[in-house]
Design a protein around this motif. Structure first.
Motif, PDB file in Angstrom:
ATOM      1  N   ALA A   1       0.889  -1.540   0.514  1.00  0.00           N
ATOM      2  CA  ALA A   1       0.256   0.377   0.134  1.00  0.00           C
ATOM      3  C   ALA A   1       0.996   1.127   0.128  1.00  0.00           C
ATOM      4  N   ALA A   2       0.301   2.973  -0.490  1.00  0.00           N
ATOM      5  CA  ALA A   2       1.239   3.408  -0.862  1.00  0.00           C
ATOM      6  C   ALA A   2      -0.575   4.747  -0.811  1.00  0.00           C
ATOM      7  N   ILE A   3       0.663   5.953  -0.076  1.00  0.00           N
ATOM      8  CA  ILE A   3       0.270   6.975   0.246  1.00  0.00           C
ATOM      9  C   ILE A   3       0.661   8.520   0.141  1.00  0.00           C
ATOM     10  N   GLU A   4       1.830   8.743  -0.793  1.00  0.00           N
ATOM     11  CA  GLU A   4       2.775   9.096  -1.442  1.00  0.00           C
ATOM     12  C   GLU A   4       2.982   8.457  -2.346  1.00  0.00           C
ATOM     13  N   ASP A   5       3.710   9.919  -3.322  1.00  0.00           N
ATOM     14  CA  ASP A   5       3.197   9.817  -4.715  1.00  0.00           C
ATOM     15  C   ASP A   5       4.699   8.855  -5.329  1.00  0.00           C
ATOM     16  N   ARG A   6       5.865   9.103  -4.815  1.00  0.00           N
ATOM     17  CA  ARG A   6       6.676   8.070  -4.959  1.00  0.00           C
ATOM     18  C   ARG A   6       5.923   6.549  -4.961  1.00  0.00           C
ATOM     19  N   GLY A   7       5.230   6.745  -3.892  1.00  0.00           N
ATOM     20  CA  GLY A   7       4.685   5.403  -3.450  1.00  0.00           C
ATOM     21  C   GLY A   7       3.936   4.283  -4.463  1.00  0.00           C
ATOM     22  N   VAL A   8       3.401   5.369  -4.818  1.00  0.00           N
ATOM     23  CA  VAL A   8       2.577   5.258  -5.836  1.00  0.00           C
ATOM     24  C   VAL A   8       2.739   4.568  -7.398  1.00  0.00           C
ATOM     25  N   ALA A   9       3.642   5.513  -7.417  1.00  0.00           N
ATOM     26  CA  ALA A   9       5.005   5.209  -8.653  1.00  0.00           C
ATOM     27  C   ALA A   9       5.329   4.572  -8.374  1.00  0.00           C
TER      28      ALA A   9
ATOM     29  N   PRO B   1       4.990  -2.421   3.067  1.00  0.00           N
ATOM     30  CA  PRO B   1       4.300  -0.319   2.891  1.00  0.00           C
ATOM     31  C   PRO B   1       5.612  -0.590   0.619  1.00  0.00           C
ATOM     32  N   ALA B   2       4.628   0.445   0.311  1.00  0.00           N
ATOM     33  CA  ALA B   2       5.534   0.205  -0.726  1.00  0.00           C
ATOM     34  C   ALA B   2       6.860   1.281  -1.116  1.00  0.00           C
ATOM     35  N   ASP B   3       6.984   2.097  -0.153  1.00  0.00           N
ATOM     36  CA  ASP B   3       8.601   2.258   0.324  1.00  0.00           C
ATOM     37  C   ASP B   3       9.006   1.426   1.248  1.00  0.00           C
ATOM     38  N   THR B   4      10.184   0.872   0.924  1.00  0.00           N
ATOM     39  CA  THR B   4      10.784  -0.166   1.728  1.00  0.00           C
ATOM     40  C   THR B   4      11.482   0.643   3.037  1.00  0.00           C
ATOM     41  N   PHE B   5      11.177   1.866   3.649  1.00  0.00           N
ATOM     42  CA  PHE B   5      11.393   2.269   5.353  1.00  0.00           C
ATOM     43  C   PHE B   5      10.079   2.593   5.096  1.00  0.00           C
ATOM     44  N   GLY B   6       8.935   1.863   4.724  1.00  0.00           N
ATOM     45  CA  GLY B   6       7.777   2.686   5.666  1.00  0.00           C
ATOM     46  C   GLY B   6       7.302   1.087   6.357  1.00  0.00           C
ATOM     47  N   THR B   7       6.346   1.601   7.044  1.00  0.00           N
ATOM     48  CA  THR B   7       5.578   0.911   8.654  1.00  0.00           C
ATOM     49  C   THR B   7       5.342  -0.347   7.463  1.00  0.00           C
TER      50      THR B   7
END
Length: 436
Positions: free
Chosen positions: A133-141, A283-289
């Motif tokens: 899952a993603a919330i930021e633009d980078r994560g959606v990409a 998380p979509a971002d490696t450093f996310g939750t």
């Protein structure tokens, strides 16, 4: 040994799994053909398969702490099948390599499911899939790129818009998620305990037996405070602590992650949350939750990183990062803002800068399957099993692939290593933004 495992006490998975009587520690002198160090996923798999391949041999399995208490019982409980090459534009990279990684991971899943089913291990294993899952633009990409990569592999993946996510996971926090069906979710400490208690009869497990010194030669002598174990052949399955045994020094990174687990939700709180009763989000971002809703209706929050070169936890990080968990929880679940955490703990990953593990011979009569790079459940299980098969003279495409790996590459020297790793961790967590 200059550093021994000493994990913190409040691991929620360990505390909420069934209690068991630990096997006695080793005392005196024991001679054996096979000694395996580390009773996590890799060591348990190696010992089990050695026992099946060599039914007339006694296998000694040595664990520094109590089974289920250490690293293997502290992860988020995702047995993931899909490859994920964070260095590739589509997070898949070379298709042939990705297909082999997929086959390796799914072989690990298959081995685990078979053992769990055959032995009736109660670890709440379910083929639930996962949401990325993603919330930021980078994560959606990232989600869009990964979806393109999975299409190249012909793997099933479904994009779910944020407005529809509450029906799945209760929260409306995320903008988009990518659902893939192949992940198994489970209670990791319960699984490790069950694997240990169903080992073949020719495996002798010694718990709470930290090895304090080792002597290599025609035979390997493992010394500890109450005696020693003399082995014809040694298998190291202790990830970053393999460096303490003199191998792959300066090539693995002990990275710690931190998790908190709530008390069980009441029926009224479950109704407030909504969504499915059992799920996992990465998380979509490696450093996310990472977030999970567990079989007993608790919420798991896992984020925040530290680099601990000696492989041991730090209380000051636990005290600091529980605040991050609280913020992450309240962002995602404002309808549950009064729910307290019951447990907070740390768990380590053995990482390498090139994302390669080690598989094969380390020295004469010494072998290892080390450095799982965050895929301990599936990768540890399959590499431990295949190492035992290779030692029995077997070969197949997966064994050949593992043997062909260059292994973990060398790290820069200190103090540059710690400065660089800590700076990267801090920058990554800052860039994650709301994903954290």
């Amino acid at each position: 040994m200059t550093s021994l495992p000493a994990d913190d006490a409040a691991c929620g998975w360990y505390r909420t799994s069934r209690s068991r009587q630990p096997r006695p520690g080793h005392a005196g002198e024991t001679k054996t053909r096979w000694a395996v160090v580390g009773a996590g996923f890799t060591g348990l798999a190696a010992a089990r398969q050695l026992a099946l391949n060599f039914p007339n041999d006694e296998i000694v399995l040595v664990e520094a702490q109590e089974v289920g208490f250490g690293t293997s019982g502290r992860n988020a409980g995702f047995a993931i099948d899909l490859p994920h090459d964070i260095g590739a534009d589509d997070y898949i990279g070379d298709v042939a390599t990705a297909r082999m990684a997929l086959k390796l991971n799914r072989t690990g899943q298959s081995i685990l499911r078979s053992i769990v089913e055959e032995n009736g291990i109660e670890c709440h294993l379910r083929a639930s899939g996962k949401y990325q899952a993603a919330i930021e633009d980078r994560g959606v990409a990232v989600l869009d790129a990964y979806r393109r990569g999975l299409d190249k592999l012909g793997e099933e993946a479904t994009i779910i818009d944020g407005k529809d996510l509450p029906d799945h996971i209760g929260t409306s926090f995320y903008r988009k998620a990518l659902y893939t069906p192949g992940t198994l979710l489970l209670q990791p400490s319960a699984l490790v305990k069950g694997l240990a208690d169903t080992l073949p009869p020719n495996v002798t497990l010694y718990e709470n037996t930290p090895v304090t010194d080792v002597e290599y030669g025609d035979k390997t002598i493992l010394g500890h405070r109450q005696g020693r174990i003399v082995a014809d052949k040694l298998i190291l399955a202790n990830n970053a602590f393999g460096m303490r045994f003199g191998f792959l020094q300066g090539r693995m990174l002990p990275i710690f992650l931190y998790a908190s687990l709530t008390r069980p939700l009441t029926g009224e709180e479950q109704a407030r949350l909504g969504g499915k009763s059992f799920w996992g989000v990465i998380p979509a971002d490696t450093f996310g939750t990472t977030v999970r809703r567990t079989h007993d209706n608790r919420i798991l929050i896992r984020n925040s990183f530290s680099f601990n070169p000696d492989g041991r936890p730090r209380q000051q990080y636990l005290d600091r990062f529980i605040k991050n968990h609280r913020i992450s929880f309240e962002r995602r679940f404002p309808m549950l803002d009064e729910i307290d955490f019951e447990y907070t703990w740390s768990g380590s990953l053995a990482m390498s800068r090139n994302h390669e593990g080690f598989f094969g011979q380390l020295a004469p009569n010494v072998y290892g399957a080390l450095c799982c790079n965050g895929l301990g459940i599936t990768r540890g299980t399959v590499t431990g099993t295949l190492l035992a098969d290779w030692l029995d003279g077997r070969r197949n495409d997966l064994i050949d692939m593992l043997l062909a790996s260059p292994g973990p590459n060398r790290n820069p020297p200190e103090p540059f290593l710690s400065i660089g790793v800590n700076a990267n961790l801090l920058w990554g967590q800052y860039r994650a933004g709301l994903e954290s």
